[in-house]
Design a protein around this motif. Structure first.
Motif, short mmCIF file in Angstrom:
data_model
loop_
_atom_site.label_atom_id
_atom_site.label_comp_id
_atom_site.label_asym_id
_atom_site.label_seq_id
_atom_site.Cartn_x
_atom_site.Cartn_y
_atom_site.Cartn_z
N PRO A 291 0.80 -1.12 0.11
CA PRO A 291 0.03 -0.05 -0.15
C PRO A 291 0.98 1.29 -0.08
CG PRO A 291 -0.09 -1.03 2.18
CD PRO A 291 0.53 -2.14 1.09
N ALA A 292 1.82 1.48 0.60
CA ALA A 292 2.66 2.41 0.77
C ALA A 292 4.41 2.19 1.14
CB ALA A 292 2.19 3.50 1.94
N GLY B 222 16.56 -4.34 1.81
CA GLY B 222 17.26 -3.59 2.61
C GLY B 222 17.19 -2.13 2.31
N HIS B 223 16.62 -2.06 0.98
CA HIS B 223 16.30 -0.50 0.41
C HIS B 223 14.98 -0.36 0.32
CE1 HIS B 223 20.30 -1.75 -1.27
NE2 HIS B 223 20.65 -0.48 -1.61
N VAL B 224 14.08 -0.86 1.22
CA VAL B 224 12.54 -0.82 0.97
C VAL B 224 12.20 -0.39 2.52
CG1 VAL B 224 10.49 -1.43 0.10
CG2 VAL B 224 12.46 -2.09 -0.99
N SER B 225 11.49 0.72 2.86
CA SER B 225 10.61 0.72 4.09
C SER B 225 9.15 0.68 3.64
CB SER B 225 10.83 2.23 4.56
OG SER B 225 10.06 2.56 5.59
N SER B 226 8.42 0.21 4.68
CA SER B 226 7.06 -0.31 4.58
C SER B 226 5.98 0.97 5.01
CB SER B 226 6.54 -1.42 5.34
OG SER B 226 6.75 -1.29 6.67
N THR B 227 6.79 2.25 5.16
CA THR B 227 6.23 3.30 5.41
C THR B 227 6.66 4.27 4.45
OG1 THR B 227 6.19 2.97 7.73
CG2 THR B 227 5.82 5.39 7.08
N ARG B 228 5.50 5.18 3.90
CA ARG B 228 5.78 6.19 2.77
C ARG B 228 6.45 7.64 3.19
NH1 ARG B 228 2.33 6.83 -2.74
NH2 ARG B 228 3.84 7.86 -3.72
N TYR B 229 7.63 8.17 2.76
CA TYR B 229 8.08 9.22 3.52
C TYR B 229 8.62 10.12 2.06
CZ TYR B 229 8.96 6.70 8.17
OH TYR B 229 8.96 6.12 9.19
N ASP B 230 8.28 11.43 2.39
CA ASP B 230 9.21 12.26 1.56
C ASP B 230 10.45 12.66 2.25
OD1 ASP B 230 8.37 14.19 3.64
OD2 ASP B 230 7.02 15.39 2.33
N SER C 64 15.60 7.78 11.27
CA SER C 64 16.07 6.48 10.75
C SER C 64 14.74 5.55 10.15
CB SER C 64 16.76 5.57 11.92
OG SER C 64 15.95 5.32 12.94
N VAL C 65 14.70 4.68 9.45
CA VAL C 65 13.63 3.85 9.19
C VAL C 65 14.03 2.66 9.16
CG1 VAL C 65 12.46 5.86 7.76
CG2 VAL C 65 14.09 4.22 6.54
N ASP C 66 12.89 1.55 9.59
CA ASP C 66 12.84 0.11 9.48
C ASP C 66 12.95 -0.06 7.93
OD1 ASP C 66 13.43 0.02 12.08
OD2 ASP C 66 11.21 -0.48 12.58
N GLY D 243 14.60 -6.40 7.71
CA GLY D 243 14.86 -6.45 9.40
C GLY D 243 15.87 -5.37 9.76
N GLY D 244 16.70 -4.73 8.82
CA GLY D 244 17.80 -3.78 9.44
C GLY D 244 16.88 -2.06 9.56
N THR D 245 17.80 -1.52 9.54
CA THR D 245 17.44 0.09 9.71
C THR D 245 18.22 0.84 8.60
OG1 THR D 245 16.93 -0.26 11.91
CG2 THR D 245 17.27 2.12 11.22
#
Length: 221
Positions: free
Chosen positions: A115-116, A151-159, A168-170, A174-176
């Motif tokens: 979704p995002a 490791g290049h993808v976060s499940s939260t959408r940020y600008d 920092s983002v997960d 499983g990393g950051t």
């Protein structure tokens, strides 16, 4: 044979880590970075969307943005209607990344159906800077390649502003990823101390915001 392939993949990973520690951003493309009235209801809605990490093509920034096509599906306007894996497949800066994603069964579908997302997308030059044969070895071993890409993808959408504010983002591996710099010039560190810089950020797709970066992100060894 499988054992030999696994040893080759492990060797490739070691080479990848060493290479990334030695690489600079010397191959980064160079380019120039690209009176209001009272806010309308539409402007208020757009501002609210931006606070949730949703961007528009007017928000795109970075020294390589002029290398994105100005027309067609690979253009910023063309990418905005497609889910992220499909949109990336039309972007000439990301053809090697798209090949890598396609080598991991189901990953493109996972990215397209999420979704995002926020995607830190290494440009072709980041892969070209690796020792000869490294990319081919990784593509031949999806089990090793998958967590690198995740490791290049976060499940939260940020600008960009949201990333810098978060610090920092997960990521899906499983990393950051640690965010440094400013909203105008963010940096991205997967944990090994080699920070990537933004080449073209705040790129909107239907379900993700993409930051084209100059270095492959790797976790701490």
């Amino acid at each position: 044979m499988r054992k030999i392939q696994r040893l080759a993949a492990v060797g490739a990973m070691a080479a990848l880590t060493v290479a990334l520690g030695a690489c600079s951003s010397s191959e980064t493309p160079s380019a120039e970075a690209p009176a209001s009235s009272a806010p309308s209801a539409a402007a208020t809605t757009e501002a609210a969307a931006a606070s949730d990490g949703v961007t528009t093509i007017d928000d795109i920034f970075g020294p390589a943005c002029d290398q994105v096509p100005t027309e067609g599906e690979g253009s910023a306007q063309g990418m905005i209607d497609d889910p992220v894996a499909t949109a990336a497949s039309n972007n000439p800066l990301l053809s090697t990344l798209v090949t890598a994603v396609g080598a991991v069964p189901g990953l493109a579908d996972t990215l397209n159906s999420a979704p995002a997302l926020t995607v830190f997308a290494p440009f072709n030059g980041a892969f070209e800077a690796l020792p000869a044969g490294t990319v081919e070895a990784l593509v031949a071993d999806p089990d090793t390649l998958a967590p690198i890409l995740q490791g290049h993808v976060s499940s939260t959408r940020y600008d960009a502003a949201g990333l810098v504010e978060a610090g920092s983002v997960d990521v899906l591996s499983g990393g950051t990823v640690t965010i440094g710099g400013t909203a105008d010039a963010p940096t991205f560190d997967g944990g090994n101390g080699t920070a990537a810089t933004n080449l073209c950020g705040n790129v909107p797709t239907a379900n993700a915001t993409v930051f084209v970066i100059d270095t492959i992100l790797m976790p701490a060894s």
